[in-house]
Design an enzyme around this catalytic site. Structure first.
Site, PDB file in Angstrom:
ATOM      1  N   HIS A  56     -18.677   2.174  52.504  1.00 24.55           N
ATOM      2  CA  HIS A  56     -18.635   1.653  51.129  1.00 24.55           C
ATOM      3  C   HIS A  56     -19.803   0.714  50.841  1.00 24.55           C
ATOM      4  CE1 HIS A  56     -17.103  -0.732  47.686  1.00 24.55           C
ATOM      5  NE2 HIS A  56     -16.358   0.319  47.392  1.00 24.55           N
ATOM      6  N   SER A  58     -16.199   0.096  41.626  1.00 18.48           N
ATOM      7  CA  SER A  58     -17.150  -0.392  42.633  1.00 18.48           C
ATOM      8  C   SER A  58     -18.551   0.110  42.336  1.00 18.48           C
ATOM      9  CB  SER A  58     -16.746   0.106  44.030  1.00 18.48           C
ATOM     10  OG  SER A  58     -15.747  -0.674  44.593  1.00 18.48           O
ATOM     11  N   TYR A 102     -11.624 -13.503  36.188  1.00 17.31           N
ATOM     12  CA  TYR A 102     -12.086 -14.878  35.955  1.00 17.31           C
ATOM     13  C   TYR A 102     -13.260 -14.858  34.972  1.00 17.31           C
ATOM     14  CZ  TYR A 102      -9.427 -15.963  40.203  1.00 17.31           C
ATOM     15  OH  TYR A 102      -8.445 -16.100  41.149  1.00 17.31           O
ATOM     16  N   ASN A 126      -9.271   0.107  39.541  1.00 13.96           N
ATOM     17  CA  ASN A 126      -9.130   1.545  39.312  1.00 13.96           C
ATOM     18  C   ASN A 126      -7.703   1.988  38.995  1.00 13.96           C
ATOM     19  OD1 ASN A 126     -11.835   1.606  40.077  1.00 13.96           O
ATOM     20  ND2 ASN A 126     -11.366   2.108  42.199  1.00 13.96           N
TER      21      ASN A 126
END
Length: 383
Positions: A166, A320, A270, A257
Protein backbone atom coordinates in the site's frame (compact mmCIF):
# COMPACT_ATOMS: atom_id res chain seq x y z
CA UNK A 1 0.29 16.43 41.15
CA UNK A 2 1.32 13.42 43.25
CA UNK A 3 4.06 12.04 40.97
CA UNK A 4 5.00 9.29 43.42
CA UNK A 5 1.39 8.13 43.58
CA UNK A 6 1.19 8.22 39.78
CA UNK A 7 4.25 5.99 39.41
CA UNK A 8 3.01 3.57 42.05
CA UNK A 9 -0.37 3.21 40.34
CA UNK A 10 1.29 2.81 36.97
CA UNK A 11 3.59 0.09 38.29
CA UNK A 12 0.63 -1.67 39.93
CA UNK A 13 -1.28 -1.63 36.62
CA UNK A 14 1.68 -3.00 34.69
CA UNK A 15 2.16 -5.80 37.23
CA UNK A 16 -1.48 -6.90 37.33
CA UNK A 17 -1.55 -8.98 34.14
CA UNK A 18 -4.72 -10.81 33.16
CA UNK A 19 -6.49 -11.45 29.87
CA UNK A 20 -8.25 -8.09 29.54
CA UNK A 21 -5.16 -5.92 28.97
CA UNK A 22 -5.37 -3.19 26.37
CA UNK A 23 -3.11 -0.41 25.09
CA UNK A 24 -3.92 3.05 26.46
CA UNK A 25 -2.63 6.58 26.05
CA UNK A 26 -2.13 8.59 29.25
CA UNK A 27 -2.08 12.26 28.23
CA UNK A 28 -1.37 15.19 30.56
CA UNK A 29 -3.23 18.48 30.42
CA UNK A 30 -0.12 20.55 31.26
CA UNK A 31 3.23 20.11 29.46
CA UNK A 32 5.25 20.91 32.58
CA UNK A 33 3.48 18.19 34.58
CA UNK A 34 4.19 15.73 31.78
CA UNK A 35 7.88 16.67 31.70
CA UNK A 36 8.10 16.22 35.47
CA UNK A 37 6.49 12.77 35.27
CA UNK A 38 8.65 11.79 32.29
CA UNK A 39 11.85 12.58 34.17
CA UNK A 40 10.62 10.73 37.27
CA UNK A 41 9.58 7.72 35.16
CA UNK A 42 13.03 7.47 33.60
CA UNK A 43 14.67 7.30 37.02
CA UNK A 44 12.07 4.90 38.43
CA UNK A 45 12.43 2.48 35.51
CA UNK A 46 16.03 1.79 36.54
CA UNK A 47 14.82 0.23 39.81
CA UNK A 48 11.51 -1.08 38.43
CA UNK A 49 12.10 -2.64 34.96
CA UNK A 50 8.36 -3.00 34.22
CA UNK A 51 8.16 0.77 33.91
CA UNK A 52 10.59 0.51 31.00
CA UNK A 53 7.70 -0.82 28.88
CA UNK A 54 6.02 2.60 29.00
CA UNK A 55 6.54 4.48 25.74
CA UNK A 56 6.85 8.26 25.65
CA UNK A 57 4.55 10.21 23.32
CA UNK A 58 5.92 13.77 23.64
CA UNK A 59 3.79 15.29 20.84
CA UNK A 60 0.64 14.74 22.94
CA UNK A 61 2.37 15.08 26.35
CA UNK A 62 1.71 11.49 27.23
CA UNK A 63 2.70 7.86 27.57
CA UNK A 64 1.57 4.67 25.89
CA UNK A 65 1.28 1.49 27.97
CA UNK A 66 -0.80 -1.62 28.59
CA UNK A 67 -3.51 -1.25 31.25
CA UNK A 68 -6.42 -3.32 32.47
CA UNK A 69 -9.61 -2.47 30.59
CA UNK A 70 -11.83 0.34 31.93
CA UNK A 71 -9.17 2.05 34.07
CA UNK A 72 -11.09 5.31 34.59
CA UNK A 73 -12.27 4.53 38.13
CA UNK A 74 -8.84 3.41 39.26
CA UNK A 75 -7.28 6.63 37.93
CA UNK A 76 -9.99 8.97 39.17
CA UNK A 77 -7.66 10.70 41.62
CA UNK A 78 -5.61 12.02 38.69
CA UNK A 79 -8.45 13.11 36.40
CA UNK A 80 -7.66 16.79 36.97
CA UNK A 81 -4.13 16.26 35.60
CA UNK A 82 -4.54 13.72 32.82
CA UNK A 83 -6.94 11.80 30.62
CA UNK A 84 -6.98 8.17 29.53
CA UNK A 85 -7.74 7.12 25.96
CA UNK A 86 -7.75 3.60 24.57
CA UNK A 87 -5.14 3.22 21.85
CA UNK A 88 -7.45 2.10 19.04
CA UNK A 89 -6.53 0.34 15.83
CA UNK A 90 -6.73 2.13 12.50
CA UNK A 91 -6.85 0.69 8.96
CA UNK A 92 -5.88 1.56 5.38
CA UNK A 93 -8.35 3.09 2.92
CA UNK A 94 -7.95 0.86 -0.14
CA UNK A 95 -11.05 -0.89 -1.50
CA UNK A 96 -9.74 -3.12 -4.31
CA UNK A 97 -6.35 -4.33 -5.46
CA UNK A 98 -5.10 -6.36 -8.44
CA UNK A 99 -1.78 -6.78 -10.31
CA UNK A 100 -1.43 -5.29 -13.80
CA UNK A 101 1.09 -5.42 -16.62
CA UNK A 102 2.35 -1.88 -17.04
CA UNK A 103 4.74 -0.78 -19.76
CA UNK A 104 5.37 2.93 -19.35
CA UNK A 105 3.53 6.24 -19.21
CA UNK A 106 1.48 8.58 -17.10
CA UNK A 107 -1.45 7.02 -15.16
CA UNK A 108 -4.91 8.39 -15.99
CA UNK A 109 -5.36 10.08 -12.61
CA UNK A 110 -2.15 12.09 -12.96
CA UNK A 111 -3.33 13.25 -16.40
CA UNK A 112 -6.86 13.96 -15.18
CA UNK A 113 -5.75 16.50 -12.60
CA UNK A 114 -3.53 18.16 -15.26
CA UNK A 115 -0.21 17.54 -13.52
CA UNK A 116 1.76 17.16 -16.81
CA UNK A 117 0.64 20.64 -17.85
CA UNK A 118 2.34 22.05 -14.76
CA UNK A 119 5.69 20.29 -15.09
CA UNK A 120 7.19 23.04 -17.24
CA UNK A 121 6.98 25.35 -14.22
CA UNK A 122 7.05 22.99 -11.21
CA UNK A 123 7.84 19.35 -10.46
CA UNK A 124 7.71 19.57 -6.66
CA UNK A 125 11.47 20.06 -6.40
CA UNK A 126 12.77 19.85 -2.80
CA UNK A 127 9.32 19.46 -1.23
CA UNK A 128 9.44 16.81 1.51
CA UNK A 129 6.44 14.53 2.03
CA UNK A 130 5.96 12.19 4.96
CA UNK A 131 3.94 9.14 3.89
CA UNK A 132 2.57 7.51 7.05
CA UNK A 133 1.76 4.07 5.74
CA UNK A 134 3.18 0.53 5.38
CA UNK A 135 6.64 1.73 4.35
CA UNK A 136 8.05 1.85 0.82
CA UNK A 137 9.95 -0.54 -1.46
CA UNK A 138 13.30 1.26 -1.73
CA UNK A 139 14.33 -0.99 -4.62
CA UNK A 140 11.52 -0.08 -6.96
CA UNK A 141 13.09 1.60 -10.02
CA UNK A 142 10.29 4.18 -10.28
CA UNK A 143 11.04 5.45 -6.77
CA UNK A 144 14.83 5.28 -6.81
CA UNK A 145 15.28 9.05 -7.04
CA UNK A 146 12.30 9.97 -4.86
CA UNK A 147 13.03 8.30 -1.52
CA UNK A 148 14.88 9.66 1.49
CA UNK A 149 15.29 8.43 5.04
CA UNK A 150 12.27 7.59 7.16
CA UNK A 151 11.37 5.64 10.29
CA UNK A 152 10.00 2.20 11.12
CA UNK A 153 7.57 2.38 14.06
CA UNK A 154 6.48 -1.25 13.73
CA UNK A 155 9.96 -2.76 14.12
CA UNK A 156 11.99 0.05 15.58
CA UNK A 157 15.58 0.26 14.46
CA UNK A 158 14.91 -1.37 11.09
CA UNK A 159 14.47 0.51 7.78
CA UNK A 160 10.88 1.40 6.80
CA UNK A 161 10.64 -1.30 4.13
CA UNK A 162 7.18 -2.10 2.76
CA UNK A 163 5.86 -5.64 3.39
CA UNK A 164 2.29 -4.85 2.31
CA UNK A 165 2.40 -2.80 -0.89
CA UNK A 166 0.00 0.00 0.00
CA UNK A 167 2.70 2.51 0.95
CA UNK A 168 4.67 1.84 -2.23
CA UNK A 169 1.51 2.45 -4.28
CA UNK A 170 0.87 5.77 -2.50
CA UNK A 171 4.50 6.89 -2.95
CA UNK A 172 4.36 6.08 -6.67
CA UNK A 173 1.33 8.25 -7.33
CA UNK A 174 2.95 11.14 -5.47
CA UNK A 175 6.51 11.04 -6.73
CA UNK A 176 7.40 8.20 -9.16
CA UNK A 177 9.90 9.43 -11.76
CA UNK A 178 10.77 6.62 -14.17
CA UNK A 179 10.26 8.22 -17.59
CA UNK A 180 11.81 5.41 -19.62
CA UNK A 181 10.06 2.28 -18.36
CA UNK A 182 7.68 2.89 -15.47
CA UNK A 183 5.21 5.49 -14.24
CA UNK A 184 5.43 9.18 -13.47
CA UNK A 185 3.74 10.56 -10.36
CA UNK A 186 2.09 13.91 -9.79
CA UNK A 187 5.23 15.60 -8.38
CA UNK A 188 8.17 13.59 -9.80
CA UNK A 189 10.89 15.64 -8.13
CA UNK A 190 9.34 15.77 -4.68
CA UNK A 191 10.93 13.69 -1.93
CA UNK A 192 9.23 10.93 0.05
CA UNK A 193 10.07 10.10 3.67
CA UNK A 194 8.47 6.69 4.43
CA UNK A 195 6.99 6.50 7.94
CA UNK A 196 6.13 2.85 8.53
CA UNK A 197 3.32 2.80 11.09
CA UNK A 198 1.26 -0.03 9.54
CA UNK A 199 2.13 -3.72 9.65
CA UNK A 200 1.97 -6.47 7.04
CA UNK A 201 -1.82 -6.58 7.36
CA UNK A 202 -2.30 -2.82 6.99
CA UNK A 203 -3.10 -2.25 10.65
CA UNK A 204 -1.72 0.31 13.10
CA UNK A 205 -2.49 1.85 16.48
CA UNK A 206 -3.34 5.51 17.00
CA UNK A 207 -0.15 5.87 19.04
CA UNK A 208 1.91 4.76 16.00
CA UNK A 209 0.26 7.47 13.90
CA UNK A 210 0.97 10.05 16.59
CA UNK A 211 4.62 8.95 16.73
CA UNK A 212 4.78 9.22 12.94
CA UNK A 213 3.34 12.74 12.97
CA UNK A 214 5.82 13.64 15.72
CA UNK A 215 8.69 12.42 13.51
CA UNK A 216 7.43 14.51 10.60
CA UNK A 217 7.16 17.64 12.76
CA UNK A 218 10.67 17.19 14.15
CA UNK A 219 12.10 16.61 10.66
CA UNK A 220 10.39 19.69 9.18
CA UNK A 221 8.34 17.82 6.60
CA UNK A 222 6.14 20.00 4.34
CA UNK A 223 3.23 17.59 3.72
CA UNK A 224 1.91 14.51 5.55
CA UNK A 225 -0.06 11.94 3.53
CA UNK A 226 -2.47 9.88 5.65
CA UNK A 227 -4.33 7.33 3.51
CA UNK A 228 -6.15 5.65 6.38
CA UNK A 229 -8.87 6.23 8.93
CA UNK A 230 -11.17 5.07 11.68
CA UNK A 231 -14.73 5.76 12.73
CA UNK A 232 -13.93 6.81 16.31
CA UNK A 233 -12.75 10.24 17.36
CA UNK A 234 -9.40 10.46 19.17
CA UNK A 235 -8.47 13.55 21.18
CA UNK A 236 -4.82 12.52 21.11
CA UNK A 237 -4.78 12.17 17.33
CA UNK A 238 -6.54 15.53 16.99
CA UNK A 239 -3.89 17.12 19.19
CA UNK A 240 -1.11 15.62 17.06
CA UNK A 241 -2.73 16.79 13.81
CA UNK A 242 -3.26 20.27 15.29
CA UNK A 243 0.39 20.47 16.33
CA UNK A 244 1.49 19.47 12.82
CA UNK A 245 -0.77 22.07 11.21
CA UNK A 246 0.49 24.74 13.63
CA UNK A 247 4.01 23.79 12.55
CA UNK A 248 3.05 24.67 8.96
CA UNK A 249 2.53 21.13 7.69
CA UNK A 250 -0.36 20.35 5.34
CA UNK A 251 -2.02 17.15 6.57
CA UNK A 252 -3.86 15.34 3.76
CA UNK A 253 -6.24 12.55 4.84
CA UNK A 254 -8.59 10.12 3.08
CA UNK A 255 -12.31 10.26 3.77
CA UNK A 256 -12.99 6.50 3.81
CA UNK A 257 -14.58 3.85 1.61
CA UNK A 258 -17.96 3.16 3.23
CA UNK A 259 -20.09 5.09 0.70
CA UNK A 260 -21.41 7.29 3.50
CA UNK A 261 -23.27 10.36 2.28
CA UNK A 262 -23.01 12.65 5.30
CA UNK A 263 -20.01 11.44 7.26
CA UNK A 264 -16.33 10.64 6.79
CA UNK A 265 -13.65 8.89 8.83
CA UNK A 266 -11.16 10.40 11.27
CA UNK A 267 -8.62 11.99 11.00
CA UNK A 268 -10.02 13.41 7.72
CA UNK A 269 -13.04 14.70 9.63
CA UNK A 270 -10.89 17.05 11.71
CA UNK A 271 -11.05 20.58 10.29
CA UNK A 272 -7.25 20.86 10.49
CA UNK A 273 -6.79 18.28 7.73
CA UNK A 274 -7.46 18.40 4.00
CA UNK A 275 -10.14 15.71 3.61
CA UNK A 276 -10.10 13.88 0.28
CA UNK A 277 -12.83 11.88 -1.47
CA UNK A 278 -12.45 9.76 -4.61
CA UNK A 279 -13.70 10.25 -8.16
CA UNK A 280 -13.76 8.05 -11.28
CA UNK A 281 -12.66 8.78 -14.85
CA UNK A 282 -15.90 10.69 -15.55
CA UNK A 283 -15.38 13.06 -12.60
CA UNK A 284 -18.21 11.38 -10.70
CA UNK A 285 -17.80 10.63 -7.02
CA UNK A 286 -16.71 6.99 -6.79
CA UNK A 287 -19.42 4.64 -5.54
CA UNK A 288 -17.32 3.54 -2.55
CA UNK A 289 -16.21 7.02 -1.44
CA UNK A 290 -17.49 8.71 1.68
CA UNK A 291 -18.82 12.15 0.79
CA UNK A 292 -20.63 15.19 2.13
CA UNK A 293 -19.80 18.54 3.66
CA UNK A 294 -16.76 17.27 5.58
CA UNK A 295 -14.91 16.50 2.32
CA UNK A 296 -12.70 19.37 1.13
CA UNK A 297 -11.62 18.10 -2.29
CA UNK A 298 -12.03 15.10 -4.60
CA UNK A 299 -9.36 13.41 -6.71
CA UNK A 300 -9.03 10.30 -8.89
CA UNK A 301 -9.30 7.16 -6.76
CA UNK A 302 -10.81 4.42 -8.95
CA UNK A 303 -8.61 1.87 -10.76
CA UNK A 304 -5.37 3.75 -10.12
CA UNK A 305 -2.19 2.07 -11.37
CA UNK A 306 0.99 2.67 -9.37
CA UNK A 307 4.17 1.03 -8.13
CA UNK A 308 4.11 -2.19 -6.08
CA UNK A 309 6.50 -4.53 -4.34
CA UNK A 310 9.26 -6.32 -6.27
CA UNK A 311 9.28 -3.89 -9.22
CA UNK A 312 5.64 -4.64 -10.03
CA UNK A 313 2.50 -2.54 -10.55
CA UNK A 314 -0.97 -2.86 -9.07
CA UNK A 315 -4.31 -1.26 -9.80
CA UNK A 316 -6.04 -0.08 -6.64
CA UNK A 317 -9.24 1.78 -5.81
CA UNK A 318 -9.93 3.77 -2.67
CA UNK A 319 -9.84 7.20 -1.12
CA UNK A 320 -6.23 6.30 -0.24
CA UNK A 321 -5.39 6.66 -3.92
CA UNK A 322 -7.22 9.99 -4.18
CA UNK A 323 -5.27 11.36 -1.22
CA UNK A 324 -1.91 10.69 -2.85
CA UNK A 325 -2.96 12.75 -5.90
CA UNK A 326 -3.73 15.71 -3.63
CA UNK A 327 -0.45 15.40 -1.73
CA UNK A 328 1.42 15.50 -5.04
CA UNK A 329 -0.56 18.53 -6.16
CA UNK A 330 0.31 20.41 -2.97
CA UNK A 331 3.98 19.57 -3.56
CA UNK A 332 3.77 21.18 -7.01
CA UNK A 333 2.17 24.24 -5.41
CA UNK A 334 4.64 24.60 -2.53
CA UNK A 335 7.65 24.33 -4.86
CA UNK A 336 6.68 27.68 -6.43
CA UNK A 337 4.82 29.23 -3.46
CA UNK A 338 6.73 27.99 -0.38
CA UNK A 339 5.23 30.52 2.03
CA UNK A 340 1.65 29.24 1.85
CA UNK A 341 0.10 28.07 5.11
CA UNK A 342 -2.01 24.90 5.41
CA UNK A 343 -5.33 26.76 5.66
CA UNK A 344 -4.42 28.91 2.66
CA UNK A 345 -3.63 25.79 0.65
CA UNK A 346 -6.95 24.22 1.60
CA UNK A 347 -8.82 27.36 0.56
CA UNK A 348 -6.99 27.45 -2.79
CA UNK A 349 -7.78 23.79 -3.46
CA UNK A 350 -11.47 24.30 -2.81
CA UNK A 351 -11.71 27.55 -4.75
CA UNK A 352 -10.07 26.19 -7.90
CA UNK A 353 -11.69 22.75 -8.07
CA UNK A 354 -13.77 21.55 -11.01
CA UNK A 355 -17.39 20.60 -10.31
CA UNK A 356 -17.96 16.86 -9.89
CA UNK A 357 -20.70 15.07 -11.82
CA UNK A 358 -23.70 13.22 -10.46
CA UNK A 359 -24.72 9.75 -11.61
CA UNK A 360 -27.10 11.29 -14.16
CA UNK A 361 -24.08 13.22 -15.54
CA UNK A 362 -25.15 16.63 -14.28
CA UNK A 363 -22.52 19.00 -12.94
CA UNK A 364 -22.81 19.31 -9.17
CA UNK A 365 -22.02 22.72 -7.69
CA UNK A 366 -23.38 21.81 -4.28
CA UNK A 367 -20.53 19.46 -3.36
CA UNK A 368 -16.77 20.01 -3.21
CA UNK A 369 -15.05 19.70 -6.58
CA UNK A 370 -12.24 17.67 -8.13
CA UNK A 371 -8.72 19.04 -8.03
CA UNK A 372 -7.41 20.98 -11.03
CA UNK A 373 -3.69 21.71 -10.79
CA UNK A 374 -3.58 24.25 -13.62
CA UNK A 375 -6.31 26.35 -12.03
CA UNK A 376 -4.71 25.87 -8.60
CA UNK A 377 -1.33 27.20 -9.69
CA UNK A 378 -2.83 30.04 -11.71
CA UNK A 379 -4.85 31.23 -8.74
CA UNK A 380 -1.86 30.90 -6.41
CA UNK A 381 0.24 33.13 -8.68
CA UNK A 382 -2.31 35.92 -8.20
CA UNK A 383 -1.98 35.90 -4.42
Amino acid sequence: MDVTGFLQLLQSELSSGGPDIRPYLICFHQPDVYEHCREALRYASIEHPRLGAVREEPLVYGFRCMLLAHPEDRWQAFQGDLRLEEDLQISMHAATNKPVNWQRGIPWGVRKIKAPQAWSSTTGHRIHIGVIDTGVDYRHPDLRHSLLSGINLVQRGLPPNDDNGHGTHIAGTIAASNQMYGIIGVAPRSLIHPVKAFDLNGSAFVSDIIAGIDWCVRNKIHIINMSFGMRSRSKSLLQAVTNATNAGISVVASSGNDAKRKSIDYPARYSQTIAVGATDRSRRIASFSNRGSYVDIYAPGEKIVSSWLKNKYHEMSGTSMATSHVSGAIALLLAIKPGLKPQEIKALLKRTANATRSRNNRRSTQTPGEIDIVRLLREAEKS
